[in-house]
Design a protein around this motif. Structure first.
Motif, PDB file in Angstrom:
ATOM      1  N   SER A 241       0.832  -1.224   0.000  1.00  0.00           N
ATOM      2  CA  SER A 241       0.000   0.000   0.000  1.00  0.00           C
ATOM      3  C   SER A 241       0.859   1.263   0.000  1.00  0.00           C
ATOM      4  O   SER A 241       0.579   2.244  -0.708  1.00  0.00           O
ATOM      5  N   VAL A 242       1.908   1.249   0.844  1.00  0.00           N
ATOM      6  CA  VAL A 242       2.786   2.427   0.915  1.00  0.00           C
ATOM      7  C   VAL A 242       3.469   2.678  -0.419  1.00  0.00           C
ATOM      8  O   VAL A 242       3.560   3.812  -0.917  1.00  0.00           O
ATOM      9  N   LEU A 243       3.965   1.616  -1.044  1.00  0.00           N
ATOM     10  CA  LEU A 243       4.652   1.769  -2.318  1.00  0.00           C
ATOM     11  C   LEU A 243       3.695   2.279  -3.404  1.00  0.00           C
ATOM     12  O   LEU A 243       4.032   3.183  -4.203  1.00  0.00           O
ATOM     13  N   ALA A 244       2.491   1.713  -3.412  1.00  0.00           N
ATOM     14  CA  ALA A 244       1.526   2.135  -4.428  1.00  0.00           C
ATOM     15  C   ALA A 244       1.100   3.583  -4.214  1.00  0.00           C
ATOM     16  O   ALA A 244       0.952   4.366  -5.169  1.00  0.00           O
ATOM     17  N   PHE A 245       0.889   3.975  -2.942  1.00  0.00           N
ATOM     18  CA  PHE A 245       0.464   5.351  -2.646  1.00  0.00           C
ATOM     19  C   PHE A 245       1.577   6.333  -3.010  1.00  0.00           C
ATOM     20  O   PHE A 245       1.313   7.414  -3.542  1.00  0.00           O
ATOM     21  N   PRO A 250       2.579  11.988  -5.882  1.00  0.00           N
ATOM     22  CA  PRO A 250       3.933  12.530  -5.775  1.00  0.00           C
ATOM     23  C   PRO A 250       4.041  13.465  -4.579  1.00  0.00           C
ATOM     24  O   PRO A 250       3.089  14.124  -4.177  1.00  0.00           O
ATOM     25  N   GLY A 251       5.222  13.519  -3.969  1.00  0.00           N
ATOM     26  CA  GLY A 251       5.487  14.436  -2.869  1.00  0.00           C
ATOM     27  C   GLY A 251       5.158  13.880  -1.505  1.00  0.00           C
ATOM     28  O   GLY A 251       5.319  14.578  -0.503  1.00  0.00           O
ATOM     29  N   THR A 252       4.670  12.639  -1.432  1.00  0.00           N
ATOM     30  CA  THR A 252       4.349  12.036  -0.127  1.00  0.00           C
ATOM     31  C   THR A 252       5.485  11.103   0.265  1.00  0.00           C
ATOM     32  O   THR A 252       6.089  10.422  -0.565  1.00  0.00           O
ATOM     33  N   SER A 253       5.712  11.100   1.576  1.00  0.00           N
ATOM     34  CA  SER A 253       6.761  10.224   2.109  1.00  0.00           C
ATOM     35  C   SER A 253       6.115   8.979   2.711  1.00  0.00           C
ATOM     36  O   SER A 253       4.891   8.887   2.904  1.00  0.00           O
ATOM     37  N   SER A 254       6.968   8.054   3.053  1.00  0.00           N
ATOM     38  CA  SER A 254       6.476   6.814   3.693  1.00  0.00           C
ATOM     39  C   SER A 254       5.850   7.125   5.037  1.00  0.00           C
ATOM     40  O   SER A 254       4.866   6.490   5.451  1.00  0.00           O
ATOM     41  N   LYS A 255       6.391   8.144   5.742  1.00  0.00           N
ATOM     42  CA  LYS A 255       5.835   8.508   7.047  1.00  0.00           C
ATOM     43  C   LYS A 255       4.418   9.006   6.899  1.00  0.00           C
ATOM     44  O   LYS A 255       3.538   8.653   7.680  1.00  0.00           O
ATOM     45  N   ASP A 259       1.122   7.237   8.640  1.00  0.00           N
ATOM     46  CA  ASP A 259       0.214   7.979   9.524  1.00  0.00           C
ATOM     47  C   ASP A 259      -1.220   7.862   9.038  1.00  0.00           C
ATOM     48  O   ASP A 259      -2.161   7.669   9.823  1.00  0.00           O
ATOM     49  N   MET A 260      -1.407   7.970   7.729  1.00  0.00           N
ATOM     50  CA  MET A 260      -2.756   7.882   7.174  1.00  0.00           C
ATOM     51  C   MET A 260      -3.337   6.475   7.389  1.00  0.00           C
ATOM     52  O   MET A 260      -4.505   6.304   7.736  1.00  0.00           O
TER      53      MET A 260
END
Length: 309
Positions: A241-245, A250-255, A259-260
């Motif tokens: 999920s993290v990788l796909a998101f 763009p511009g979002t980090s794994s953190k 959190d989401m």
């Protein structure tokens, strides 16, 4: 109709023989009848003369011939009860059955040498039993009764053969301890069986507990394997999920993604708790802002664990 006939068969004994009219007529004519499995002892003027076999015989009474008596050749049985003491001081009554018969070729010895055959046999039985049983304890007496019977038979055979008798069979038919001893033996046997039953029951309980513990261990092992696979699947799903998101936004980090995800799971959990009327779970603190603190604590714990390794 029976007629009693007086016959002198020895100088000191007068034998009274019941006879029928036909037998009395035969005796008057000098004839005598000997029944099957029986022999008659003939005397002449009181002295032994001959052994008469079954059938009809000429007996000239006018010449001094007379029948001294009859001897049965059939097998007879004598039951002897002998009380004695075992080696362990227990009084028992031994019941012996002696089967014997007179020998046709020694009929004169059987007739003249013994006056009380049954009493003589009983004396020998008493002697052998009271010499054999005191050497054995009570249990051995029961176990070796065939040996006792054999000893009695050998002694009787050796003694009675001189008197014209054959010992056909000797049996120890019963061994009777005192009533109190029998009751005590039954109580000992019952106690031993109860002890054995208790041991078997305890062994069964032990096996049952072992099997139950093995089942619980196997169940916990399988449960742990299931939980581990479940957590592995959750981790794999979160990673995907993290990788796909991150790729799609763009511009979002794994953190940010974690959190989401944690906030989403928090609201799903609160929803399930609220939907259940019997839930007893409480989150402290329970505000949405606490999710950030929880996420920070999880990350810090992971980082500390990695730095330790």
């Amino acid at each position: 109709m029976f007629v009693w006939f007086l016959q002198l068969h020895s100088p000191h004994v007068l034998l009274i023989v019941p006879t029928t009219p036909n037998q009395k007529m035969g005796q008057c004519l000098g004839c005598i009848q000997v029944d099957q499995s029986t022999v008659a002892i003939r005397e002449t003027f009181g002295k032994f003369d001959d052994v008469l076999e079954p059938g009809c015989h000429c007996l000239p009474w006018c010449l001094g011939s007379a029948v001294a008596g009859h001897l049965s050749l059939r097998v007879q049985q004598l039951d002897v009860r002998c009380e004695t003491k075992t080696k362990d001081n227990v009084f028992v009554t031994v019941v012996a059955s002696i089967q014997y018969r007179a020998l046709a070729d020694k009929a004169s010895d059987a007739f003249y040498k013994l006056s009380n055959t049954r009493g003589q046999i009983q004396s020998y039985v008493f002697d052998v039993i009271r010499a054999s049983v005191p050497k054995l304890d009570l249990d051995s007496t029961f176990e070796q009764k065939n040996d006792i019977a054999k000893a009695v038979e050998e002694e009787l055979e050796k003694a009675m053969s001189h008197y014209g008798f054959e010992i056909v069979q000797t049996l120890i038919v019963d061994i009777e301890p005192d009533e109190h001893v029998k009751r005590a033996m039954n109580e000992i046997n019952a106690a031993a069986r109860m002890r054995l039953a208790a041991t078997e029951r305890a062994e069964g309980d032990k096996i049952l507990q072992i099997k139950r513990a093995e089942g619980e261990a196997e169940s916990k092992y399988l449960s742990g394997v299931g939980i581990a696979r479940q957590r592995q699947a959750i981790v794999d799903g979160l990673r995907d999920s993290v990788l796909a998101f991150s790729e799609n936004v763009p511009g979002t980090s794994s953190k940010d993604v974690m959190d989401m995800v944690l906030v989403t799971q928090y609201f799903d959990t609160m929803k399930e708790i609220g939907a259940s009327s019997k839930s007893n779970s409480v989150f402290i603190p329970h505000g949405p802002g606490a999710v950030k603190d929880i996420a920070s604590q999880i990350r810090d714990g992971l980082l500390q664990g990695n730095s330790t390794h």
